[in-house]
Design an enzyme around this catalytic site. Structure first.
Site, short mmCIF file in Angstrom:
data_model
loop_
_atom_site.label_atom_id
_atom_site.label_comp_id
_atom_site.label_asym_id
_atom_site.label_seq_id
_atom_site.Cartn_x
_atom_site.Cartn_y
_atom_site.Cartn_z
N THR A 182 30.99 32.94 49.56
CA THR A 182 32.22 33.05 50.33
C THR A 182 32.29 34.38 51.05
O THR A 182 31.79 35.38 50.55
CB THR A 182 33.39 32.92 49.34
N GLY A 240 34.18 33.86 43.95
CA GLY A 240 33.77 33.54 42.60
C GLY A 240 34.07 32.10 42.25
O GLY A 240 34.31 31.28 43.14
N1 ASP Z 1 35.51 30.99 45.55
C1 ASP Z 1 34.76 30.01 46.30
C2 ASP Z 1 35.18 28.63 45.88
O1 ASP Z 1 35.38 28.41 44.70
C3 ASP Z 1 33.30 30.12 46.13
C4 ASP Z 1 32.72 31.44 46.47
O2 ASP Z 1 33.37 32.46 46.25
O3 ASP Z 1 31.59 31.46 46.94
O4 ASP Z 1 35.24 27.77 46.72
#
Ligand code: ASP
Length: 318
Positions: A185, A237
């Site tokens: 992300t 996360g």
């Molecule tokens: N937080 C994001 C999600 O759960 C994933 C990420 O941080 O890469 O969609």
């Protein structure tokens, strides 16, 4: 009030593999982060609002295939893409978000359009796409988001029967964070010359996620939050735990109700509240005084920041 502007960005958190030692792969991430920090820093120094700076940073991160947002987004279990994004303006607590979209080239622009429209905060799926079309935003076929590296990552995750975060897991992809076990992300937070804060986050979500799953990124208070009186926060996360912890808002709430500093609040959320429920990842935050905090409970987090006219700093590991 004139403050020294600050920009901080992230490109996800996760586990470092042996491939972490590949210096040229690491350099590509550092270079991308530095260029993006510089562009947003230049905008802020010209007096642009924090909102413009975080949107520019996130758009550039969406366009960069190294990160799990926009082009280069991860795949769902059905080998499709479902993207989420959010933006929040700290001056007036306006916010906008889109979830589960697969035809909007830069989802953060759609999130901003939802915010500026003002009628709603979160639009999902086909309705969000119809809105983006109406607003004249650039639309693409879903294949635009696909890269062969992400497809291989999906097939590895499916072979292992796991739902994985973008920078997490054994993958041997040559990337500095282990590509199977990272949360790719992207996000940005900024403080502008006028003392205003803003935050933006964009993601493809988690590799091999169920179709229809929405993570923390587009949920105001979970993955994204900004309030001029406290801080601007963007998370990365395991989204389900960030939602349950109301992670981004909890940073601001700890400052407001418990009198904690930004550093205390961010540390408590990332090192205590999230791990207590199995959450891994990190966040970036800036407060109204320009303090920057970028804690993570994984081995690494792609990140960069710059204050005033200082040269940008980028980092991946601790
Ligand atoms: N937080 C994001 C999600 O759960 C994933 C990420 O941080 O890469 O969609």
């Amino acid at each position: 009030m004139k403050s020294s502007p600050v920009i901080a960005i992230h490109g996800g958190a996760g586990t470092i593999s042996a491939a972490a030692l590949d210096a040229s792969a690491a350099q590509a991430y550092h270079d991308a982060l530095r260029v993006i920090v510089q562009a947003s820093q230049a905008l802020l120094l010209k007096g642009a609002p924090a909102l413009d700076a975080v949107c520019l940073a996130v758009e550039m991160l969406e366009d960069c295939p190294l990160f799990n947002a926009g082009h280069g987004a991860v795949f769902t279990a059905a080998e499709t893409h479902e993207l989420d994004a959010a933006v929040m303006n700290g001056a007036d607590l306006r916010a906008g978000a889109v979830a589960g979209v697969s035809h909007i080239r830069r989802p953060v622009r759609a999130a901003r359009a939802v915010m500026e429209d003002g009628a709603h905060v979160l639009l999902a799926g086909a309705g969000a796409e119809a809105f983006a079309r109406e607003r004249g935003l650039e639309m693409v076929e879903p294949a635009y988001f696909s890269t062969e590296a992400r497809r291989a990552q999906l097939h590895r995750a499916q072979a292992a029967n796991r739902v994985v975060l973008d920078h997490d897991g054994a993958a041997g992809s040559g990337a500095p964070l282990d590509e199977g076990r990272k949360f790719g992300t992207v996000g940005a937070v900024a403080l502008d010359l006028a003392g205003h804060l803003a935050a933006a986050t964009s993601t493809g979500g988690m590799t091999n996620k169920r179709v229809g799953r929405v993570g923390d990124s587009p949920l105001i208070g979970a993955g994204t939050y900004a309030d001029d009186k406290r801080a601007a926060v963007s998370c990365t996360g395991t989204g389900e735990m960030f939602i349950r912890a109301a992670a981004a808002y909890d940073v601001c709430a700890r400052m407001r109700y418990a009198g904690q500093s930004l550093a205390q609040a961010a540390q408590a959320v990332v090192m205590q509240s999230l791990p207590a429920i199995g959450g891994s990842g990190g966040l970036i935050a800036v407060d109204r005084l320009g303090n920057v905090c970028m804690p993570f409970n994984t081995e690494g987090m792609y990140r960069g920041h710059a204050r005033g006219t200082d040269a940008p700093q980028t980092a991946i590991h601790r």
